[in-house]
Motif scaffolding. Structure first.
Motif, PDB file in Angstrom:
ATOM      1  N   LEU A  22     -10.386   2.762  46.533  1.00  0.00           N
ATOM      2  CA  LEU A  22     -11.497   3.671  46.246  1.00  0.00           C
ATOM      3  C   LEU A  22     -12.706   3.355  47.119  1.00  0.00           C
ATOM      4  O   LEU A  22     -13.416   4.261  47.558  1.00  0.00           O
ATOM      5  N   ALA A  23     -12.922   2.074  47.403  1.00  0.00           N
ATOM      6  CA  ALA A  23     -14.010   1.693  48.304  1.00  0.00           C
ATOM      7  C   ALA A  23     -13.712   2.164  49.727  1.00  0.00           C
ATOM      8  O   ALA A  23     -14.597   2.653  50.435  1.00  0.00           O
ATOM      9  N   ILE A  24     -12.460   2.016  50.152  1.00  0.00           N
ATOM     10  CA  ILE A  24     -12.074   2.478  51.487  1.00  0.00           C
ATOM     11  C   ILE A  24     -12.205   3.990  51.588  1.00  0.00           C
ATOM     12  O   ILE A  24     -12.683   4.528  52.596  1.00  0.00           O
ATOM     13  N   VAL A  25     -11.775   4.687  50.543  1.00  0.00           N
ATOM     14  CA  VAL A  25     -11.903   6.149  50.512  1.00  0.00           C
ATOM     15  C   VAL A  25     -13.370   6.554  50.635  1.00  0.00           C
ATOM     16  O   VAL A  25     -13.704   7.514  51.347  1.00  0.00           O
ATOM     17  N   VAL A  39     -19.637   6.903  42.830  1.00  0.00           N
ATOM     18  CA  VAL A  39     -20.277   5.779  42.121  1.00  0.00           C
ATOM     19  C   VAL A  39     -19.844   5.710  40.663  1.00  0.00           C
ATOM     20  O   VAL A  39     -19.418   4.646  40.189  1.00  0.00           O
ATOM     21  N   PRO A  40     -19.920   6.814  39.888  1.00  0.00           N
ATOM     22  CA  PRO A  40     -19.462   6.712  38.480  1.00  0.00           C
ATOM     23  C   PRO A  40     -17.983   6.331  38.376  1.00  0.00           C
ATOM     24  O   PRO A  40     -17.598   5.552  37.498  1.00  0.00           O
ATOM     25  N   THR A  41     -17.156   6.870  39.280  1.00  0.00           N
ATOM     26  CA  THR A  41     -15.723   6.563  39.232  1.00  0.00           C
ATOM     27  C   THR A  41     -15.460   5.102  39.553  1.00  0.00           C
ATOM     28  O   THR A  41     -14.646   4.445  38.876  1.00  0.00           O
ATOM     29  N   MET A  42     -16.132   4.552  40.550  1.00  0.00           N
ATOM     30  CA  MET A  42     -15.941   3.148  40.921  1.00  0.00           C
ATOM     31  C   MET A  42     -16.404   2.216  39.806  1.00  0.00           C
ATOM     32  O   MET A  42     -15.751   1.207  39.514  1.00  0.00           O
ATOM     33  N   LEU A  43     -17.522   2.548  39.183  1.00  0.00           N
ATOM     34  CA  LEU A  43     -17.992   1.729  38.059  1.00  0.00           C
ATOM     35  C   LEU A  43     -17.011   1.794  36.895  1.00  0.00           C
ATOM     36  O   LEU A  43     -16.765   0.793  36.219  1.00  0.00           O
ATOM     37  N   LEU A  91     -23.192   0.044  44.908  1.00  0.00           N
ATOM     38  CA  LEU A  91     -24.430   0.619  45.427  1.00  0.00           C
ATOM     39  C   LEU A  91     -24.678   0.199  46.877  1.00  0.00           C
ATOM     40  O   LEU A  91     -25.132   0.997  47.702  1.00  0.00           O
ATOM     41  N   ALA A  92     -24.365  -1.063  47.192  1.00  0.00           N
ATOM     42  CA  ALA A  92     -24.546  -1.525  48.574  1.00  0.00           C
ATOM     43  C   ALA A  92     -23.576  -0.800  49.506  1.00  0.00           C
ATOM     44  O   ALA A  92     -23.947  -0.434  50.635  1.00  0.00           O
TER      45      ALA A  92
END
Length: 243
Positions: free
Chosen positions: A97-100, A127-131, A141-142
């Protein structure tokens, strides 16, 4: 008035404006007006004339157009389609998900030309999905802030348009110069996200890869994927200018 007195008037005006919570840009403008009134070296007519001639530039018209295009594309769902396509191919990787997120920011940067527009359009969804998936809030956030900054490097870029107008250089040449640095920054962010996800124990998407699903998402997002090709291809092909 002496030079010291004029300087005191300017700085006092600036400090008072900032204390009154006037935005910095307007505070600087008010301080400049204070200088004009404190000395007879400039006139308001001279300032008005230079303001008009400074903005009388065809290339600088690209700035509001890129901002408007970014808002239209963000509200029209292009970022959502890019996210779905990228998730099909990269979502199963550890920390996918971070790579996406980085991949989508790179694509959206090639559409909007604006870092804030990229952060707003992509961050509002990921952001909501990653959290929810258990990613650390500071990392999320970074990451979105760093990936969104690619929007001012990968062409088209609003700051590049401003710079080209200021130094009277070619907008297209500046755009070409931004390709490799922007891609390298994106690849570094992808590599960091992968290794950080491994160390933090983040997992990828559990849904298996499917050719049918991939073709379906690519077809749904075909115009989103072609947007950078249309915009940049038209500029470099001489079909239209950045404006």
């Amino acid at each position: 008035m002496t030079t010291g007195a004029i300087a005191a008037v300017v700085f006092i005006t600036l400090i008072v404006s900032l204390v009154l919570t006037v935005p910095i840009g307007f505070s600087l403008g008010i301080a400049s007006l204070a200088y004009i009134f404190a000395t007879d070296q400039l006139t308001l007519g001279f300032v008005a004339r230079n303001m008009v001639t400074g903005t009388d530039s065809f290339p600088i018209m690209a700035i509001p157009f890129f901002v408007f295009a970014g808002e239209l594309m963000g509200g029209g769902g292009i970022s959502k389609r890019l996210l779905d396509v990228a998730n099909v191919f990269f979502g199963r990787i550890r920390g996918g998900l971070a790579i996406v997120t980085v991949v989508v920011c790179m694509f959206f940067a090639a559409i909007s030309g604006s870092g804030p527009a990229t952060v707003a359009a992509v961050g509002g969804m990921v952001v909501p999905t990653m959290l929810e998936k258990g990613y650390d809030k500071k990392f999320v956030l970074a990451l979105i802030a760093a990936a969104g900054s690619i929007g001012v490097i990968i062409p088209p870029s609003i700051p590049m348009v401003v710079y080209s107008v200021t130094v009277n250089s070619s907008v297209s040449s500046l755009f070409l110069a931004g390709f490799i640095p922007g891609i390298l920054i994106g690849l570094v962010l992808i590599a960091y996200s992968y290794f950080y996800a491994r160390s933090a124990g983040y997992k990828g998407d559990t849904e298996p890869f499917s050719i049918g699903r991939a073709l379906r998402e690519v077809w749904r997002g075909k115009w989103a994927l072609l947007s950078p090709v249309i915009i940049l291809g038209g500029i470099y092909g001489g079909i239209f200018t950045p404006t």
